[in-house]
Structure formats: structure tokens, C-alpha cells
Write a protein that holds these residues in place. Structure first.
Motif, PDB file in Angstrom:
ATOM      1  N   GLY A  56      -7.530   8.368  -2.729  1.00 39.78           N
ATOM      2  CA  GLY A  56      -7.686   9.682  -3.345  1.00 39.78           C
ATOM      3  C   GLY A  56      -7.182  10.792  -2.438  1.00 39.78           C
ATOM      4  N   ARG A  57      -7.534  10.716  -1.149  1.00 32.65           N
ATOM      5  CA  ARG A  57      -7.068  11.729  -0.189  1.00 32.65           C
ATOM      6  C   ARG A  57      -5.544  11.706  -0.073  1.00 32.65           C
ATOM      7  NH1 ARG A  57     -12.062  10.380   2.619  1.00 32.65           N
ATOM      8  NH2 ARG A  57     -11.064   8.616   3.631  1.00 32.65           N
ATOM      9  N   LEU A  58      -4.968  10.495   0.013  1.00 33.71           N
ATOM     10  CA  LEU A  58      -3.512  10.382   0.148  1.00 33.71           C
ATOM     11  C   LEU A  58      -2.789  10.905  -1.092  1.00 33.71           C
ATOM     12  CD1 LEU A  58      -3.180   6.894   1.893  1.00 33.71           C
ATOM     13  CD2 LEU A  58      -2.799   9.141   2.917  1.00 33.71           C
ATOM     14  N   LEU A  59      -3.341  10.627  -2.273  1.00 31.62           N
ATOM     15  CA  LEU A  59      -2.713  11.117  -3.500  1.00 31.62           C
ATOM     16  C   LEU A  59      -2.751  12.645  -3.573  1.00 31.62           C
ATOM     17  CD1 LEU A  59      -3.912   8.430  -6.062  1.00 31.62           C
ATOM     18  CD2 LEU A  59      -1.585   8.811  -5.235  1.00 31.62           C
ATOM     19  N   LYS A  60      -3.862  13.249  -3.108  1.00 32.45           N
ATOM     20  CA  LYS A  60      -3.940  14.714  -3.067  1.00 32.45           C
ATOM     21  C   LYS A  60      -2.895  15.275  -2.102  1.00 32.45           C
ATOM     22  CE  LYS A  60      -8.762  15.232  -4.371  1.00 32.45           C
ATOM     23  NZ  LYS A  60     -10.117  15.582  -3.909  1.00 32.45           N
ATOM     24  N   GLN A  61      -2.745  14.616  -0.953  1.00 35.90           N
ATOM     25  CA  GLN A  61      -1.723  15.057   0.010  1.00 35.90           C
ATOM     26  C   GLN A  61      -0.326  14.917  -0.584  1.00 35.90           C
ATOM     27  OE1 GLN A  61      -2.369  12.710   3.526  1.00 35.90           O
ATOM     28  NE2 GLN A  61      -4.066  13.983   4.241  1.00 35.90           N
ATOM     29  N   LYS A  62      -0.105  13.828  -1.311  1.00 39.16           N
ATOM     30  CA  LYS A  62       1.204  13.588  -1.930  1.00 39.16           C
ATOM     31  C   LYS A  62       1.501  14.679  -2.951  1.00 39.16           C
ATOM     32  CE  LYS A  62       3.845  10.066  -4.450  1.00 39.16           C
ATOM     33  NZ  LYS A  62       4.380  10.903  -5.491  1.00 39.16           N
ATOM     34  N   LEU A 111       0.823  -1.198   0.000  1.00 38.87           N
ATOM     35  CA  LEU A 111       0.000   0.000   0.000  1.00 38.87           C
ATOM     36  C   LEU A 111       0.859   1.250   0.000  1.00 38.87           C
ATOM     37  CD1 LEU A 111      -2.878   0.932  -0.026  1.00 38.87           C
ATOM     38  CD2 LEU A 111      -2.914   0.808   2.447  1.00 38.87           C
ATOM     39  N   ALA A 112       1.957   1.228   0.726  1.00 37.50           N
ATOM     40  CA  ALA A 112       2.841   2.392   0.783  1.00 37.50           C
ATOM     41  C   ALA A 112       3.526   2.639  -0.556  1.00 37.50           C
ATOM     42  CB  ALA A 112       3.884   2.193   1.871  1.00 37.50           C
ATOM     43  N   GLU A 113       4.005   1.580  -1.195  1.00 33.00           N
ATOM     44  CA  GLU A 113       4.778   1.756  -2.428  1.00 33.00           C
ATOM     45  C   GLU A 113       3.914   1.825  -3.684  1.00 33.00           C
ATOM     46  OE1 GLU A 113       8.079  -0.839  -2.728  1.00 33.00           O
ATOM     47  OE2 GLU A 113       8.847  -0.258  -0.777  1.00 33.00           O
ATOM     48  N   ASP A 114       2.711   1.308  -3.615  1.00 29.00           N
ATOM     49  CA  ASP A 114       1.847   1.324  -4.786  1.00 29.00           C
ATOM     50  C   ASP A 114       0.766   2.387  -4.651  1.00 29.00           C
ATOM     51  OD1 ASP A 114       3.295  -0.803  -5.775  1.00 29.00           O
ATOM     52  OD2 ASP A 114       1.918  -2.313  -5.017  1.00 29.00           O
ATOM     53  N   ALA A 115       1.062   3.472  -3.927  1.00 25.63           N
ATOM     54  CA  ALA A 115       0.068   4.496  -3.629  1.00 25.63           C
ATOM     55  C   ALA A 115      -0.501   5.149  -4.881  1.00 25.63           C
ATOM     56  CB  ALA A 115       0.665   5.557  -2.716  1.00 25.63           C
ATOM     57  N   GLN A 116       0.237   5.151  -5.978  1.00 19.71           N
ATOM     58  CA  GLN A 116      -0.265   5.796  -7.177  1.00 19.71           C
ATOM     59  C   GLN A 116      -1.123   4.866  -8.027  1.00 19.71           C
ATOM     60  OE1 GLN A 116       3.200   7.409  -9.025  1.00 19.71           O
ATOM     61  NE2 GLN A 116       3.166   9.212  -7.724  1.00 19.71           N
ATOM     62  N   ASN A 117      -1.159   3.586  -7.690  1.00 16.79           N
ATOM     63  CA  ASN A 117      -1.943   2.634  -8.473  1.00 16.79           C
ATOM     64  C   ASN A 117      -3.311   2.475  -7.838  1.00 16.79           C
ATOM     65  OD1 ASN A 117      -3.005   0.570  -9.914  1.00 16.79           O
ATOM     66  ND2 ASN A 117      -1.342  -0.872  -9.551  1.00 16.79           N
ATOM     67  N   THR A 118      -4.329   3.071  -8.436  1.00 20.23           N
ATOM     68  CA  THR A 118      -5.668   3.015  -7.863  1.00 20.23           C
ATOM     69  C   THR A 118      -6.507   1.908  -8.493  1.00 20.23           C
ATOM     70  OG1 THR A 118      -6.434   4.694  -9.431  1.00 20.23           O
ATOM     71  CG2 THR A 118      -5.682   5.459  -7.270  1.00 20.23           C
ATOM     72  N   ASP A 119      -5.890   0.993  -9.156  1.00 20.39           N
ATOM     73  CA  ASP A 119      -6.589  -0.115  -9.777  1.00 20.39           C
ATOM     74  C   ASP A 119      -7.359  -0.909  -8.725  1.00 20.39           C
ATOM     75  OD1 ASP A 119      -5.738  -3.291 -11.000  1.00 20.39           O
ATOM     76  OD2 ASP A 119      -7.209  -1.967 -11.894  1.00 20.39           O
ATOM     77  N   LEU A 166       2.429  17.796  -1.132  1.00 18.70           N
ATOM     78  CA  LEU A 166       3.780  17.676  -0.585  1.00 18.70           C
ATOM     79  C   LEU A 166       4.834  17.803  -1.677  1.00 18.70           C
ATOM     80  CD1 LEU A 166       3.366  14.816   2.049  1.00 18.70           C
ATOM     81  CD2 LEU A 166       3.945  17.206   2.502  1.00 18.70           C
ATOM     82  N   ASP A 167       4.606  17.144  -2.809  1.00 20.29           N
ATOM     83  CA  ASP A 167       5.551  17.235  -3.930  1.00 20.29           C
ATOM     84  C   ASP A 167       5.690  18.681  -4.390  1.00 20.29           C
ATOM     85  OD1 ASP A 167       6.048  14.506  -3.901  1.00 20.29           O
ATOM     86  OD2 ASP A 167       4.653  14.054  -5.548  1.00 20.29           O
ATOM     87  N   GLU A 168       4.579  19.389  -4.447  1.00 23.61           N
ATOM     88  CA  GLU A 168       4.614  20.797  -4.852  1.00 23.61           C
ATOM     89  C   GLU A 168       5.388  21.635  -3.825  1.00 23.61           C
ATOM     90  OE1 GLU A 168       1.498  24.480  -5.540  1.00 23.61           O
ATOM     91  OE2 GLU A 168       0.806  22.438  -5.966  1.00 23.61           O
ATOM     92  N   ALA A 169       5.137  21.384  -2.541  1.00 19.37           N
ATOM     93  CA  ALA A 169       5.834  22.132  -1.489  1.00 19.37           C
ATOM     94  C   ALA A 169       7.336  21.845  -1.517  1.00 19.37           C
ATOM     95  CB  ALA A 169       5.256  21.774  -0.113  1.00 19.37           C
TER      96      ALA A 169
END
Length: 183
Positions: free
Chosen positions: A161-167, A30-38, A170-173
């Protein structure tokens, strides 16, 4: 990567338990595949956690060599899972754990340990305790658990979805900070 860890020591974890390995795989995947919403990936993660709980519940009726159930005291639980005694008492108060009692001593079964692992996994990925309790309480060791799986998938997709928005934030910051530091 998560795939390397899964293939390097399949079915085992630090504790040597296949069920614990399933839970550990859930966390790392779950931690490493956070971008895969399949949806299939999320289903596999939830099924692995469900399998861990099922394995512990099925094993909870087994006795140890001394003729008693495999029980752990509150201090042992706290040390093993890196939580405080107060946290364990709080989870008991909220109905998430239900240890046996021997006088004033709390004795945790294999089922309690499996539930604690799922609670900690849920908290790690950002679920509320209410959500975790709801998902765990839907578990039926004799049923198909289709309702539990659907609820877990729905909640997991929303949380992803919430975690990806936070990510993204964070990436932008981090990018802004990197840019500011270059000046």
C-alpha cells in the motif's frame, strides 16, 4: 516481463542455485507485480523466500569436498552480494547474521547467506531492519511457520500500500514535469 524470466530459466539463477532462483524470483515478481495486491500472489512471494531460507538451512549441514562446511569470508560475502564490510558487521551487530569465528575471521555459512539474501530483499522493498529481523526470527525449520507467513503477509500488504501510494505520487510528478516541459 517477470513471467518470461520465470519460464525462460526455471529453477536457476546466476549462481545456479534453485534456492537463489527462488529469491531472485521474489525480487523480480515483487517489483513487476507491484500493482497486484492479491493475497495469493503475496503468499507465493513469501513462500518462495521462505523456501530459499529452508533450502539453504537444510543444505548447511552438508560438507564440501574438503571435508569442511561451505563457508565464506567477509570479503567474499561483501563482493558476492554487493555490500560493504561495514554493512555485514552492522547486520551482525543487530543480530541479523551470526557468522562463525576462526580467531578474528568471520566465516559465513549457507544459512547466513540465505539470511543476507532475505535481508537485502526486505530492504529493497522498503522494510525496516527491525521488520526483517522480526520476520526472519519467526522462522522455524521444523514447524509450519504459519505465524511467520501471517506476519509476512500483513507486513507485505501494508508495504505494498505504501509503495503504491509512492508510485502514484511519482507518476503524478512525472506527468506534471512532462506537461511543464511541453510549454
Amino acid at each position: 516481463s517477470a513471467a518470461d524470466r520465470r519460464s525462460s530459466n526455471p529453477g536457476q539463477s546466476k549462481s545456479g542455485s534453485p534456492a537463489a532462483a527462488d529469491t531472485a524470483l521474489c525480487v523480480s515478481a515483487l517489483a513487476e507485480d507491484a500493482q497486484n495486491t492479491d493475497t495469493r500472489t503475496m503468499m507465493k512471494l513469501m513462500l518462495a523466500g521462505d523456501a530459499a531460507l529452508n533450502a539453504f538451512e537444510n543444505g548447511s549441514s552438508k560438507s564440501s569436498a574438503d571435508g569442511g562446511e561451505d563457508l565464506a569470508r567477509i570479503g567474499d560475502m561483501a563482493k558476492t552480494y554487493g555490500v560493504t564490510l561495514r554493512t555485514l558487521r552492522f547486520y551482525e551487530d543487530k543480530g541479523l547474521l551470526s557468522p562463525k569465528r576462526d580467531g578474528s575471521t568471520r566465516l559465513y555459512t549457507r544459512r547466513d547467506r540465505a539470511r543476507l539474501k532475505l535481508i537485502l530483499l526486505g530492504r529493497k522493498v522498503g522494510f525496516t531492519l527491525r521488520d526483517v529481523k522480526h520476520m526472519i526470527d519467526l522462522y522455524d525449520s521444523k514447524g509450519s511457520n504459519a505465524k511467520q507467513l501471517k506476519v509476512m503477509l500483513d507486513k507485505s500488504e501494508k508495504q505494498m500500500g505504501r509503495l503504491l501510494k509512492q508510485k502514484e505520487a511519482l507518476d503524478e510528478a512525472i506527468g506534471d514535469l512532462d506537461q511543464a516541459m511541453e510549454i
